[in-house]
Design an enzyme around this catalytic site. Structure first.
Site, mmCIF file in Angstrom:
data_model
loop_
_atom_site.group_PDB
_atom_site.id
_atom_site.type_symbol
_atom_site.label_atom_id
_atom_site.label_comp_id
_atom_site.label_asym_id
_atom_site.label_seq_id
_atom_site.Cartn_x
_atom_site.Cartn_y
_atom_site.Cartn_z
ATOM 1 N N SER A 136 0.796 -1.226 0.000
ATOM 2 C CA SER A 136 0.000 0.000 0.000
ATOM 3 C C SER A 136 0.825 1.271 0.000
ATOM 4 O O SER A 136 0.602 2.196 0.777
ATOM 5 C CB SER A 136 -0.979 0.010 1.187
ATOM 6 O OG SER A 136 -2.006 0.927 0.944
ATOM 7 N N ASP A 183 -6.811 0.415 3.486
ATOM 8 C CA ASP A 183 -5.442 0.936 3.432
ATOM 9 C C ASP A 183 -5.347 2.338 4.013
ATOM 10 O O ASP A 183 -4.408 2.668 4.745
ATOM 11 C CB ASP A 183 -4.944 0.951 1.984
ATOM 12 C CG ASP A 183 -4.843 -0.445 1.395
ATOM 13 O OD1 ASP A 183 -4.965 -1.421 2.163
ATOM 14 O OD2 ASP A 183 -4.643 -0.559 0.179
#
Length: 399
Positions: A136, A183
């Site tokens: 991420s 995320d």
């Protein structure tokens, strides 16, 4: 052996030095946000499920200052992972449009949805989150950007949830990636020595203690890169929604395996997609309870079950990642292993007894290189639960 990652201090110091060399001045603002590894709960964040990520000590840093203009922004990236054009770009904060270079769209998207006037600034961005690895890096950049803008303007989002939604909208609209909310939430609210159970239906979060000195969380980058916006990710989202509608439900949180009978005439694919979502939500809740109880054997079992579901039912793994997982599971001291992230490459996450860590890394490095004919080389990182987004005191690095 474990791959060397430049330290966080090096990231900050390189950013400062690059800013000086580029702009002939000292930065006076700095913000950072971490990457993340998802321990379990994959492809359920956009299906009202539970996810269990932890923030990493790897992160993205932005240093900068106002440049005295009304709206001219000049941004430089130091990232070695950028291969899509210029590492420096100028744009007007009062007339933001997406375009090239691609990495800048994550910054622009956050600025666009910030909905506050942004004065002209100069900035340098640097990271030690491997780009395209499934850790991420995109959310780390978005959240670091938002944290920097809040410093720059004095305007803040009303809550963690609102800040995460803003960054998610930026990725949807400017990067064209229909990501879930996990995320961004973990990048904002991560806590050291904790994983975070996130209820993606109402965005409630619960820190879960994850202190196990005899265990290690090992991340292995397959070196197979994925590009979610051009992959099967949007297809999976559509399939999940189709299955949900055919089951006559408003949310997967109301679904049980018995509901799969409604999909028998829709084909095997939709059955498998829905089965993964239903069972993964159950596994994630069980994993949170296992961590609370310090039942790491159970946690490892759930991680392994998760990977097999992702590979066989959701079809988001790939040959190389499956090789890594299955090979790792055969090594002594390994409790569980799975792919992590959107899939089609990227990383695996493994729970391993620390005493066997070096042997596991050595064995998997050799096996993976041989089985891929030397085409890919695995990179191994030791994961530690880090803190979420924050501002930095530059004085500590300017001495």
């Amino acid at each position: 052996m474990l791959s060397r990652v430049i330290s966080f201090d090096e990231v900050v110091k390189t950013s400062i030095e690059t800013f000086r060399n580029t702009f002939g001045a000292e930065p006076d603002l700095a913000a950072c946000a971490p990457g993340r590894v998802n321990l379990i709960g994959e492809h359920v964040d956009y299906n009202d499920g539970f996810v269990l990520p932890m923030a990493l000590q790897l992160g993205t840093v932005i240093v900068g200052r106002r440049n005295g203009t009304d709206s001219t922004c000049d941004v430089v990236t130091c990232s070695d992972g950028i291969q899509d054009g210029s590492k420096r770009a100028q744009f007007d904060s009062s007339a933001i449009t997406k375009g090239s270079p691609k990495w800048l769209n994550y910054v622009k998207g956050v600025m666009f949805h910030f909905r506050q006037p942004v004065p002209g600034f100069n900035a340098v961005i640097h990271t030690n989150v491997p780009v395209g690895s499934g850790l991420s890096s995109s959310a780390a950049l978005e959240v670091a950007t938002l944290t920097f803008l809040e410093q720059l303007t004095g305007k803040k989002a009303d809550s963690f949830a609102e800040a995460a939604k803003l960054c998610q909208r930026a990725e949807h609209t400017f990067a064209n990636v229909p990501c879930g909310i996990m995320d961004q939430l973990i990048a904002i609210g991560g806590k050291a020595d904790h994983a975070m159970l996130i209820d993606c239906r109402n965005l409630a979060t619960e820190p879960i203690p994850f202190e196990a000195p005899d265990l290690a969380v090992l991340i292995c980058n397959s070196s197979v890169k994925h590009e979610l916006s051009s992959s099967e990710y949007p297809v999976r989202r559509k399939q999940c929604q189709q299955a949900l509608e055919l089951m006559g439900l408003a949310s997967y949180r109301d679904a049980t395996l018995n509901h799969l009978k409604a999909l028998e005439n829709a084909g095997e694919v939709l059955i498998r997609r829905a089965r993964h979502v239903i069972t993964e939500i159950q596994r994630t809740e069980a994993a949170a309870e296992a961590l609370k109880a310090k039942d790491f054997v159970k946690m490892g079992q759930l991680m392994t079950e998760s990977h097999r579901s992702l590979s066989e039912d959701f079809d988001v793994s790939c040959h190389e990642v499956d090789m890594l997982v299955e090979g790792t599971l055969g090594a002594r001291g390994v409790l569980g292993s799975r792919m992590t992230g959107g899939g089609f490459g990227g990383c695996t996450v493994t729970l391993v007894e620390r005493a066997f860590l070096a042997d596991v890394v050595k064995e998997m490095d050799t096996i993976y290189s041989r089985k891929t004919g030397g085409k890919y080389r695995a990179r191994f990182y030791l994961a530690q639960a880090g803190t979420g987004a924050r501002t930095l005191e530059l004085a500590e690095y300017l001495r």
